[in-house]
Structure formats: structure tokens, C-alpha cells
Design a protein around this motif. Sequence first.
Motif, PDB file in Angstrom:
ATOM      1  N   TRP A 108       0.770  -1.199  -0.175  1.00  0.00           N
ATOM      2  CA  TRP A 108       0.040  -0.038   0.025  1.00  0.00           C
ATOM      3  C   TRP A 108       1.045   1.187   0.001  1.00  0.00           C
ATOM      4  O   TRP A 108       1.785   1.326   0.759  1.00  0.00           O
ATOM      5  N   GLN A 109       0.444   2.311  -1.026  1.00  0.00           N
ATOM      6  CA  GLN A 109       1.317   3.387  -1.050  1.00  0.00           C
ATOM      7  C   GLN A 109       0.632   4.567  -1.441  1.00  0.00           C
ATOM      8  O   GLN A 109      -0.807   4.498  -1.763  1.00  0.00           O
ATOM      9  N   PRO A 110       0.864   5.766  -0.813  1.00  0.00           N
ATOM     10  CA  PRO A 110       0.261   7.058  -1.012  1.00  0.00           C
ATOM     11  C   PRO A 110      -0.109   7.097  -2.670  1.00  0.00           C
ATOM     12  O   PRO A 110       0.711   6.860  -3.683  1.00  0.00           O
ATOM     13  N   ARG A 111      -1.328   7.620  -2.990  1.00  0.00           N
ATOM     14  CA  ARG A 111      -1.678   8.088  -4.431  1.00  0.00           C
ATOM     15  C   ARG A 111      -2.414   9.364  -4.440  1.00  0.00           C
ATOM     16  O   ARG A 111      -3.286   9.529  -3.635  1.00  0.00           O
ATOM     17  N   PRO A 112      -2.006  10.138  -5.305  1.00  0.00           N
ATOM     18  CA  PRO A 112      -2.527  11.525  -5.350  1.00  0.00           C
ATOM     19  C   PRO A 112      -4.184  11.245  -5.507  1.00  0.00           C
ATOM     20  O   PRO A 112      -4.679  10.549  -6.235  1.00  0.00           O
ATOM     21  N   GLY A 113      -4.840  12.157  -5.027  1.00  0.00           N
ATOM     22  CA  GLY A 113      -6.220  11.997  -4.833  1.00  0.00           C
ATOM     23  C   GLY A 113      -6.884  11.106  -4.019  1.00  0.00           C
ATOM     24  O   GLY A 113      -8.149  11.423  -3.796  1.00  0.00           O
ATOM     25  N   PHE A 114      -6.330  10.662  -3.203  1.00  0.00           N
ATOM     26  CA  PHE A 114      -6.755   9.557  -1.897  1.00  0.00           C
ATOM     27  C   PHE A 114      -6.149  10.021  -0.648  1.00  0.00           C
ATOM     28  O   PHE A 114      -5.164  10.435  -0.542  1.00  0.00           O
ATOM     29  N   ASP A 115      -7.218   9.893   0.320  1.00  0.00           N
ATOM     30  CA  ASP A 115      -6.715  10.347   1.555  1.00  0.00           C
ATOM     31  C   ASP A 115      -6.034   8.884   2.377  1.00  0.00           C
ATOM     32  O   ASP A 115      -5.267   9.336   3.161  1.00  0.00           O
ATOM     33  N   LYS A 116      -6.251   7.855   1.889  1.00  0.00           N
ATOM     34  CA  LYS A 116      -5.272   6.702   2.478  1.00  0.00           C
ATOM     35  C   LYS A 116      -4.463   6.065   1.702  1.00  0.00           C
ATOM     36  O   LYS A 116      -4.878   6.017   0.254  1.00  0.00           O
ATOM     37  N   PRO A 117      -3.355   5.415   1.921  1.00  0.00           N
ATOM     38  CA  PRO A 117      -2.648   4.517   0.898  1.00  0.00           C
ATOM     39  C   PRO A 117      -3.416   3.458   0.288  1.00  0.00           C
ATOM     40  O   PRO A 117      -4.641   3.021   0.643  1.00  0.00           O
ATOM     41  N   GLN A 118      -3.173   3.452  -1.054  1.00  0.00           N
ATOM     42  CA  GLN A 118      -4.034   2.379  -1.960  1.00  0.00           C
ATOM     43  C   GLN A 118      -3.059   1.272  -2.199  1.00  0.00           C
ATOM     44  O   GLN A 118      -2.053   1.181  -2.140  1.00  0.00           O
ATOM     45  N   ARG A 119      -3.879   0.258  -2.493  1.00  0.00           N
ATOM     46  CA  ARG A 119      -3.165  -1.227  -2.877  1.00  0.00           C
ATOM     47  C   ARG A 119      -2.500  -0.796  -4.289  1.00  0.00           C
ATOM     48  O   ARG A 119      -2.851  -0.618  -5.152  1.00  0.00           O
ATOM     49  N   LYS A 120      -1.056  -1.445  -4.271  1.00  0.00           N
ATOM     50  CA  LYS A 120      -0.311  -1.256  -5.571  1.00  0.00           C
ATOM     51  C   LYS A 120       0.373  -2.853  -5.604  1.00  0.00           C
ATOM     52  O   LYS A 120       0.590  -3.405  -4.572  1.00  0.00           O
ATOM     53  N   VAL A 121       0.200  -3.343  -6.756  1.00  0.00           N
ATOM     54  CA  VAL A 121       1.080  -4.707  -7.017  1.00  0.00           C
ATOM     55  C   VAL A 121       2.119  -4.359  -7.888  1.00  0.00           C
ATOM     56  O   VAL A 121       2.230  -3.451  -8.877  1.00  0.00           O
ATOM     57  N   SER A 122       3.236  -5.000  -7.601  1.00  0.00           N
ATOM     58  CA  SER A 122       4.738  -4.874  -8.082  1.00  0.00           C
ATOM     59  C   SER A 122       4.864  -6.433  -8.902  1.00  0.00           C
ATOM     60  O   SER A 122       4.688  -7.356  -8.220  1.00  0.00           O
ATOM     61  N   PHE A 123       5.581  -6.361  -9.955  1.00  0.00           N
ATOM     62  CA  PHE A 123       6.061  -7.554 -10.840  1.00  0.00           C
ATOM     63  C   PHE A 123       7.441  -7.468 -10.905  1.00  0.00           C
ATOM     64  O   PHE A 123       7.952  -6.415 -11.479  1.00  0.00           O
ATOM     65  N   MET A 124       8.303  -8.663 -10.570  1.00  0.00           N
ATOM     66  CA  MET A 124       9.603  -8.625 -11.190  1.00  0.00           C
ATOM     67  C   MET A 124      10.104  -9.810 -11.714  1.00  0.00           C
ATOM     68  O   MET A 124       9.550 -10.814 -11.326  1.00  0.00           O
ATOM     69  N   MET A 125      10.859  -9.878 -12.622  1.00  0.00           N
ATOM     70  CA  MET A 125      11.297 -11.082 -13.205  1.00  0.00           C
ATOM     71  C   MET A 125      12.776 -10.941 -13.571  1.00  0.00           C
ATOM     72  O   MET A 125      13.239  -9.844 -13.917  1.00  0.00           O
ATOM     73  N   GLN A 126      13.414 -11.953 -13.717  1.00  0.00           N
ATOM     74  CA  GLN A 126      14.718 -12.164 -14.178  1.00  0.00           C
ATOM     75  C   GLN A 126      14.855 -11.917 -15.703  1.00  0.00           C
ATOM     76  O   GLN A 126      14.179 -12.585 -16.515  1.00  0.00           O
ATOM     77  N   VAL A 127      15.704 -11.316 -16.265  1.00  0.00           N
ATOM     78  CA  VAL A 127      15.922 -11.012 -17.678  1.00  0.00           C
ATOM     79  C   VAL A 127      16.534 -12.024 -18.186  1.00  0.00           C
ATOM     80  O   VAL A 127      18.019 -12.595 -17.447  1.00  0.00           O
ATOM     81  N   PRO A 128      16.261 -13.080 -18.800  1.00  0.00           N
ATOM     82  CA  PRO A 128      16.891 -14.246 -19.404  1.00  0.00           C
ATOM     83  C   PRO A 128      18.420 -13.923 -19.863  1.00  0.00           C
ATOM     84  O   PRO A 128      18.576 -12.983 -20.665  1.00  0.00           O
ATOM     85  N   LYS A 129      19.271 -14.867 -19.497  1.00  0.00           N
ATOM     86  CA  LYS A 129      20.825 -14.724 -20.014  1.00  0.00           C
ATOM     87  C   LYS A 129      21.451 -13.404 -19.486  1.00  0.00           C
ATOM     88  O   LYS A 129      22.209 -12.820 -20.193  1.00  0.00           O
ATOM     89  N   SER A 130      21.102 -12.935 -18.558  1.00  0.00           N
ATOM     90  CA  SER A 130      21.550 -11.473 -17.945  1.00  0.00           C
ATOM     91  C   SER A 130      21.519 -11.290 -16.485  1.00  0.00           C
ATOM     92  O   SER A 130      20.783 -12.112 -15.821  1.00  0.00           O
TER      93      SER A 130
END
Length: 76
Positions: free
Chosen positions: A30-52
Motif C-alpha cells: 500500500w502506497q500513497p496515491r494522489p487524490g486519495f486520503d489513505k494509501p492504496q493497494r499497489k501490485v509489483s511484478f519482478m522477473m529475471q531478464v533471461p541470460k543476464s
Amino acid sequence: MKCHQTGKLYVLSLCDDAAAHPAGAWVQHWQPRPGFDKPQRKVSFMMQVPKSPYQVVSDIFDDATSLEELNRISRR
């Protein structure tokens, strides 16, 4: 970076999950978001770049899609 709801370092969790799942991992936080009083749910995605030594990360505010659904979609 810390989640504004739990106070946990969500980036460390994302790195750990992505290391265990090179095809990609999702975390929610949950992170601050402009226009909202409370932090909002955020989803993050991470993946390995193949062969790097690099990873790619992206995130978006999303209050509706479950982590299970995001994992299903990203495995296509």
C-alpha cells in the motif's frame, strides 16, 4: 521501500520471491496515491531478464485483481 500499511520492506520480499521464481513474482503493498486520503493497494511484478544479471520491475495501483489471478495471467 516500505509498505504504508504493514511497515514491511516489500522490495525485499519481491526480490526473494523473484529469486525463487525466475519467470516472475508479484507482491502487494500500500502506497500513497494522489487524490486519495489513505494509501492504496499497489501490485509489483519482478522477473529475471533471461541470460543476464538484470531484473525488470513494474507496478500499478490495482484494488481488484488478486495475486493468484495476476500469477495466472503472467504465466501465459
